[in-house]
Scaffold this active site. Structure first.
Site, PDB file in Angstrom:
ATOM      1  CB  CYS A 122      -1.670  17.570 -19.097  1.00  0.00           C
ATOM      2  SG  CYS A 122      -1.223  16.441 -20.420  1.00  0.00           S
ATOM      3  CB  CYS A 141      -4.618  16.719 -23.086  1.00  0.00           C
ATOM      4  SG  CYS A 141      -5.131  15.975 -21.495  1.00  0.00           S
ATOM      5  CB  CYS A 160      -2.269  13.761 -17.541  1.00  0.00           C
ATOM      6  SG  CYS A 160      -3.994  14.588 -18.469  1.00  0.00           S
ATOM      7  CG  ASP A 180       7.779   3.747   0.888  1.00  0.00           C
ATOM      8  OD1 ASP A 180       8.106   2.731   0.185  1.00  0.00           O
ATOM      9  OD2 ASP A 180       7.668   3.555   2.118  1.00  0.00           O
ATOM     10  CB  CYS A 189      -3.718  12.176 -22.150  1.00  0.00           C
ATOM     11  SG  CYS A 189      -2.278  13.163 -21.569  1.00  0.00           S
ATOM     12  CB  SER A 207      -3.771   0.056  10.472  1.00  0.00           C
ATOM     13  OG  SER A 207      -4.200   0.499   9.653  1.00  0.00           O
ATOM     14  CD  GLN A 216      -2.506  -1.204   2.740  1.00  0.00           C
ATOM     15  OE1 GLN A 216      -3.409  -0.710   3.151  1.00  0.00           O
ATOM     16  NE2 GLN A 216      -1.731  -1.911   3.759  1.00  0.00           N
ATOM     17  CG  HIS A 276      -3.072   2.274  -1.618  1.00  0.00           C
ATOM     18  ND1 HIS A 276      -3.113   2.434  -0.162  1.00  0.00           N
ATOM     19  CD2 HIS A 276      -4.253   1.742  -2.059  1.00  0.00           C
ATOM     20  CE1 HIS A 276      -3.975   1.674  -0.090  1.00  0.00           C
ATOM     21  NE2 HIS A 276      -4.795   1.570  -1.173  1.00  0.00           N
TER      22      HIS A 276
END
Ligand code: NAD
Length: 251
Positions: free
Chosen positions: A146, A148, A121, A96, A124, A187, A93, A113
């Protein structure tokens, strides 16, 4: 430790607690990130320039913390066990990047995660460096956008943001191929990540929980070690020697 000898194919599941001894605060411990920052939900990031700037500010801070940190014994032990085939991979999760920095090939890590190492972006999916985004904010005082027209956001999965399907499929495939899932430093309160443990239990896999405080999955675990991860992993090197000599048993 007989438990480890009979573990079969292992899959690791890690949380912020594996990196606290590397100098990165977790979320829920005293002094953790929740005591410094409020939650910015994905919907708020999309709706509010003020929230975006607040989010970027913490990303830049965390990016510096990540850069100054280094993998600890626990990251290296996991890396070792993946390299020798004892474990099939690690679902983390964490954002780092310490599993990759400890030597785990990127194909064996599921960053459930996302990653704090780069930005992308939202429209895109073009990638940007965090430094590039910092330059834009420093120069313009506005959050980066971005070419776009899409909003640029650190490539982490925020609260309220959908887990990319690819991450989900890769994580499920690791869980389904495991005889034993070892959860370390989490946790186990964040969903849908915690659902992977539920799935492992439903599959009939053994669950081991290593954490310094109680978790909602302790009752399902065949082994609960209430310990500091780094101290424990030092011992684990010794204990795992036995297992390495005989090798993992295929599922
Ligand atoms: P969490 O903060 O909810 O839980 C961490 C758990 O680890 C706690 O139960 C704590 O008691 C335990 N712990 C802390 N240090 C420990 C140690 N040395 N040994 C053993 N146990 C220890 O974190 P979580 O479960 O990972 O879930 C929350 C979210 O936190 C995740 O989504 C993750 O993205 C995010 N996060 C990541 C980082 C990181 O990348 N390093 C840091 C903070 C938060």
């Amino acid at each position: 430790m007989e438990a480890l000898q009979d573990a079969g194919m292992i899959c690791f599941f890690t949380g912020a607690g594996i990196s606290t001894e590397s100098g990165i605060p977790d979320f829920r411990s005293p002094g953790g990130i929740w005591s410094q920052y409020r939650i910015i939900e994905f919907s708020e990031f999309v709706a509010s320039e003020e929230a975006r700037l607040e989010d970027w500010d913490r990303r830049f801070h965390m990016s510096d913390v990540f850069e100054e940190s280094a993998p600890n014994h626990a990251h290296y032990l996991i890396s070792d066990l993946i390299a020798d085939g004892t474990a099939s991979g690690v679902i983390t999760q964490n954002i780092d990047g310490l599993h990759e920095r400890s030597g785990v090939p990127s194909g064996k890590v599921v960053n459930f995660h996302g990653s704090g190492a780069y930005a992308h972006c939202l429209n895109c999916e073009r990638q940007y460096s965090i430094l590039n985004c910092k330059d834009i904010i420093d120069k313009t005082g506005r959050s980066p956008v971005c070419d776009c027209g899409g909003l640029i956001k650190a490539a982490v999965v925020s609260f309220g943001e959908t887990i990319p399907e690819d991450f989900l499929h890769r994580a499920i495939s690791l869980v389904d191929s495991a005889n034993t899932l070892i959860a370390i430093g989490s946790s186990l309160q964040v969903w849908p990540a915690a659902g992977l443990l539920e799935r492992a239990v439903h599959n009939g896999a053994q669950l081991f929980v290593i954490n310094n405080t109680a978790t909602p999955f302790d009752k399902d675990a065949g082994l609960v070690l209430r310990a500091k991860v780094a101290e424990l992993t030092e011992n684990a090197y010794e204990l795992l020697k036995v297992r390495r000599q005989s090798g993992p048993s295929p599922k």
